[in-house]
Scaffold this motif. Sequence first.
Motif, short mmCIF file in Angstrom:
data_model
loop_
_atom_site.label_atom_id
_atom_site.label_comp_id
_atom_site.label_asym_id
_atom_site.label_seq_id
_atom_site.Cartn_x
_atom_site.Cartn_y
_atom_site.Cartn_z
N ARG A 15 -6.31 5.96 10.20
CA ARG A 15 -5.57 4.80 10.69
C ARG A 15 -5.11 5.04 12.12
O ARG A 15 -4.83 6.18 12.49
CB ARG A 15 -4.42 4.45 9.78
CG ARG A 15 -3.38 5.48 9.57
CD ARG A 15 -2.51 5.22 8.34
NE ARG A 15 -3.30 5.32 7.13
CZ ARG A 15 -3.75 4.26 6.42
NH1 ARG A 15 -3.48 3.05 6.77
NH2 ARG A 15 -4.47 4.44 5.34
N THR A 41 -2.20 4.14 14.86
CA THR A 41 -0.81 3.69 14.93
C THR A 41 -0.36 3.71 16.38
O THR A 41 -0.79 4.54 17.18
CB THR A 41 0.13 4.58 14.08
OG1 THR A 41 -0.01 5.94 14.51
CG2 THR A 41 -0.18 4.47 12.60
N GLU A 65 0.05 -0.66 12.86
CA GLU A 65 -0.91 0.21 12.20
C GLU A 65 -2.18 -0.57 11.92
O GLU A 65 -2.13 -1.75 11.57
CB GLU A 65 -0.33 0.75 10.89
CG GLU A 65 -1.26 1.69 10.17
CD GLU A 65 -0.61 2.28 8.94
OE1 GLU A 65 0.18 3.24 9.09
OE2 GLU A 65 -0.90 1.77 7.84
#
Length: 131
Positions: A40, A42, A47
Amino acid sequence: MTAGEAAEVDPFDLPGWLGEAEVTWSTDEGLRAGHLVAGRLTGAGEELPCDLLAVDEAYPQPVTDTALRSRAHQAWRHGQLHLASYGGRLTLLVPGTGFDADRVLEALARLAMAVGAAPERYAVHLRIGSR
């Protein structure tokens, strides 16, 4: 994951914060997990699921179709990165059958450039286990 699930992604359609904020990509599992590494992005309090896919894995079946794999290789050869979406998750298509730290860093640097950010604004958090 099958090639039929892929939808190509234009970097200009990605959220603006990817090109404006300090961004970190973190793995959800270790790099040794195989040809698909879930992760992911961020930054800026946001996010975005973002995975890495090694497009040349072909056993027990190819992970992409020939045309998509060819476009991924062509982009990489020209210093760029081909992007797709699998199941609503941004996926960075990278030549090869797996990942090491250098390949991950290069892929994320190319993503940064694709969204107009300096690669120095991107950081990577890796896990080294196999699952």
